[in-house]
Design a protein around this motif. Structure first.
Motif, PDB file in Angstrom:
ATOM      1  N   THR A   1      -1.054  11.019  -0.414  1.00 18.94           N
ATOM      2  CA  THR A   1      -0.483   9.710  -0.733  1.00 18.94           C
ATOM      3  C   THR A   1       0.813   9.896  -1.498  1.00 18.94           C
ATOM      4  N   THR A   2       1.890   9.230  -1.054  1.00 16.77           N
ATOM      5  CA  THR A   2       3.194   9.343  -1.713  1.00 16.77           C
ATOM      6  C   THR A   2       3.534   8.008  -2.382  1.00 16.77           C
TER       7      THR A   2
ATOM      8  N   GLU B   1       0.640   6.980   3.190  1.00 15.99           N
ATOM      9  CA  GLU B   1      -0.151   8.205   3.291  1.00 15.99           C
ATOM     10  C   GLU B   1       0.417   9.038   4.421  1.00 15.99           C
TER      11      GLU B   1
ATOM     12  N   ASP C   1       4.515   5.813   5.950  1.00 18.46           N
ATOM     13  CA  ASP C   1       3.079   5.813   6.190  1.00 18.46           C
ATOM     14  C   ASP C   1       2.765   6.334   7.597  1.00 18.46           C
TER      15      ASP C   1
ATOM     16  N   THR D   1       0.834  -1.196   0.000  1.00 16.49           N
ATOM     17  CA  THR D   1       0.000   0.000   0.000  1.00 16.49           C
ATOM     18  C   THR D   1       0.870   1.248   0.000  1.00 16.49           C
ATOM     19  N   ALA D   2       0.511   2.219  -0.841  1.00 15.87           N
ATOM     20  CA  ALA D   2       1.279   3.468  -0.908  1.00 15.87           C
ATOM     21  C   ALA D   2       1.168   4.214   0.418  1.00 15.87           C
TER      22      ALA D   2
END
Length: 241
Positions: free
Chosen positions: A30-31, A5, A69, A2-3
């Motif tokens: 979101t990165t 955040e 994250d 998961t990207a």
């Protein structure tokens, strides 16, 4: 995977650079999990020349930090007066800041100015080669990596522009020592030495002159001298010493 955040808050003084929906409060972002925090901040529109501290969960991190994250990021403006490495402090202004350039030169500040649009790559290269602080309202120019240093000019009014630069960088002021046309240093001159530039009343009424060592331009206390004195006195009152 998961990207990541992150939760990012931009200081009010930098809000003009970011989209309207991210100008107040904390923004969820979101990165890609790879890009540096500096890149993320620039992608929002904030030139790194305007960023002071980057804090993640209350601790300062470098622009090279890769966000994780859940990070809570605070983007702070540059502290004033700003410390720029190298001395003496010198500036480079782009084609749109001619009045500011002349006023900085009036105050004796070493100020290079491009009167034609030579392009961002050439300006950035000159900033690096001559170790000059690039001043501009062009955000794209200020994001170029090769800049020696830079500063965004926030106002379109010359009076406010000058005050902002003097407050932010606190350059040494030596009024009446530089040519406002070319930035060269001035020397005392006799009337005979500058006679070819004098006409009519000037020839008859003035006896004290200065001349640029580089371009040869002559100076005397002419019709606009009181306006120039006012600019100098305001600057010295607020920023000298």
């Amino acid at each position: 995977m998961t990207a990541p955040e992150i939760h990012l808050e931009v200081a009010p003084g930098l809000a003009l650079f970011v989209p309207h929906d991210r100008r107040t409060g904390v923004t969820a972002l979101t990165t890609d999990g790879v890009s540096s925090l500096g890149h993320v901040v620039e992608s929002l529109g904030v030139p790194l020349t305007e960023v002071g501290r980057l804090d993640v969960d209350g601790r300062e991190v470098p622009v090279s930090y890769v966000p994780r994250d859940g990070d809570r990021v605070a983007v702070r403006p540059v502290e004033r007066p700003q410390q720029v490495p190298g001395a003496p402090l010198r500036f480079l202004l782009d084609v749109h800041l001619g009045t500011l350039a002349r006023r900085l030169r009036l105050l004796g500040v070493d100020t290079a100015y491009e009167s034609t649009d030579i392009g961002d790559p050439a300006l950035a290269a000159r900033s690096a080669a001559e170790r000059r602080v690039m001043l501009s309202r062009d955000r794209g120019l200020l994001r170029r990596r090769e800049l020696w240093a830079g500063g965004y000019i926030y106002s379109t009014r010359p009076e406010e522009q000058l005050r902002d630069v003097l407050e932010r960088f606190r350059p040494e002021l030596r009024p009446w020592t530089r040519c406002t046309a070319c930035n060269g240093l001035l020397k005392e001159a006799t009337k005979e030495e500058v006679a070819d530039q004098l006409h009519g009343g000037t020839q008859r009424n003035y006896d004290v002159f200065a001349q640029c060592r580089d371009c040869g331009r002559a100076y005397w206390k002419g019709a606009h001298h009181e306006q120039l004195v006012a600019i100098v006195e305001r600057a010295l009152t607020e920023f000298a010493g």
